[in-house]
Design an enzyme around this catalytic site. Sequence first.
Site, mmCIF file in Angstrom:
data_model
loop_
_atom_site.group_PDB
_atom_site.id
_atom_site.type_symbol
_atom_site.label_atom_id
_atom_site.label_comp_id
_atom_site.label_asym_id
_atom_site.label_seq_id
_atom_site.Cartn_x
_atom_site.Cartn_y
_atom_site.Cartn_z
ATOM 1 C CE LYS A 197 -3.619 -5.368 8.161
ATOM 2 N NZ LYS A 197 -3.806 -5.024 6.728
ATOM 3 C CE1 TYR A 207 -10.247 -27.688 31.395
ATOM 4 C CE2 TYR A 207 -8.460 -26.155 30.323
ATOM 5 C CZ TYR A 207 -9.610 -26.477 30.921
ATOM 6 O OH TYR A 207 -10.220 -25.310 31.726
ATOM 7 C CB THR A 243 -0.385 -3.870 6.182
ATOM 8 O OG1 THR A 243 -1.267 -3.889 5.366
ATOM 9 C CG2 THR A 243 0.372 -2.662 6.206
ATOM 10 C CG ASP A 244 -3.391 -7.390 3.328
ATOM 11 O OD1 ASP A 244 -3.766 -6.467 3.986
ATOM 12 O OD2 ASP A 244 -4.055 -7.378 2.079
ATOM 13 C CG ASP A 289 -1.795 -6.742 -2.825
ATOM 14 O OD1 ASP A 289 -1.764 -7.508 -1.614
ATOM 15 O OD2 ASP A 289 -2.665 -5.560 -2.646
ATOM 16 C CB SER A 290 2.093 -8.096 1.188
ATOM 17 O OG SER A 290 0.723 -7.972 1.946
ATOM 18 C CB THR A 346 -1.145 -0.112 1.263
ATOM 19 O OG1 THR A 346 -1.987 -1.021 1.074
ATOM 20 C CG2 THR A 346 -1.611 1.277 1.367
#
Length: 335
Positions: A157, A278, A86-87, A54-55, A13
Amino acid sequence: MKKRILIINTGGTLSSVNNEHGLSPGLSSKELLEEFRMVSKNLELETEDFCSLDSANIFPDDWAALAVKIGQIYMNYEGIVIIHGTDTLAYTASMLSFMLQNIPVPIVITGSQLSISHPVADAMENCRCAIHMAASGCPGVFAAFNRKVMLGCRTSKVRSMSFDAFDSANYPNVAEISALGLHIRKELLPMKKGVFRVQSNYSDKVFLLKLYPGIEPSILALLQQQGYRGIYIEGFGLGGMPFLKRDFVSAVKKAVDNGMTILAGSQCPYEGSNLSVYETGLLALKNGVLQAFDMTAEAAVTKLMWVLGQTEKTEEIRDYFQTNLVQEVTIQTVG
């Protein structure tokens, strides 16, 4: 003499422009350089374009190529900044933490929620933080965002639109910017444990599986038939798995007996797993599952990829997951 900082642009971005298909990376590192100089007084900046993606389109082979590239040039700089979408930034930051263990200079990954061309973007503030962390002399792999610096292997993120998009999960921020400047908590930095060398081997035959009530256990056999070597399972709560009605734990045992590595953690992003509490977790442990403890999902997946790229030996794989390599995990005593 000014410190030399290299800025590697991968897209995202921060460098995006609008076109007929929506926002996509379009600005080159040379076009970004003048903007970066506004926040980097007394530093000598150089830029380089690694890719313009774009990531969502950055894959494990890109991580390996980036790690190799850094290994070839790091000695020429006091620090390196990576501009990234950022993705998947947290995945890249986590994997580089493993591939670049013991690197003697800071490697700082950053990006933004708005393009640098937008008048109210967060891009310049994130770059300011990243550039000055890269000049700090503190070695390691970090992520810088919203005036804070996080270990790369603890970054996740957690918000899709806010400027405060990332958290350092289960580990404090290693640095923050305030009215006192950039304050670094050096006691939180990863310890150097050996000689630096790029360790870029990995396996992409890894699957991330989130459990839900009623999941069909046969999915594990299907994944193994498809050639997957490792699965990171996000279990319920502390990491539990069902063993009544649809017996998922028995399917896990069969997969492990057939040579698959299964790592288990919690679906909860904070506080981590403890399968020894558990019955739903203890049965999984007894059947050969490894624990992720408090690793982020990004760190668990990339560490599993990385470990399977280092060895095929079951005991060595188990040892790797009982070792805190770069502060990615807090190992708990099982019992």
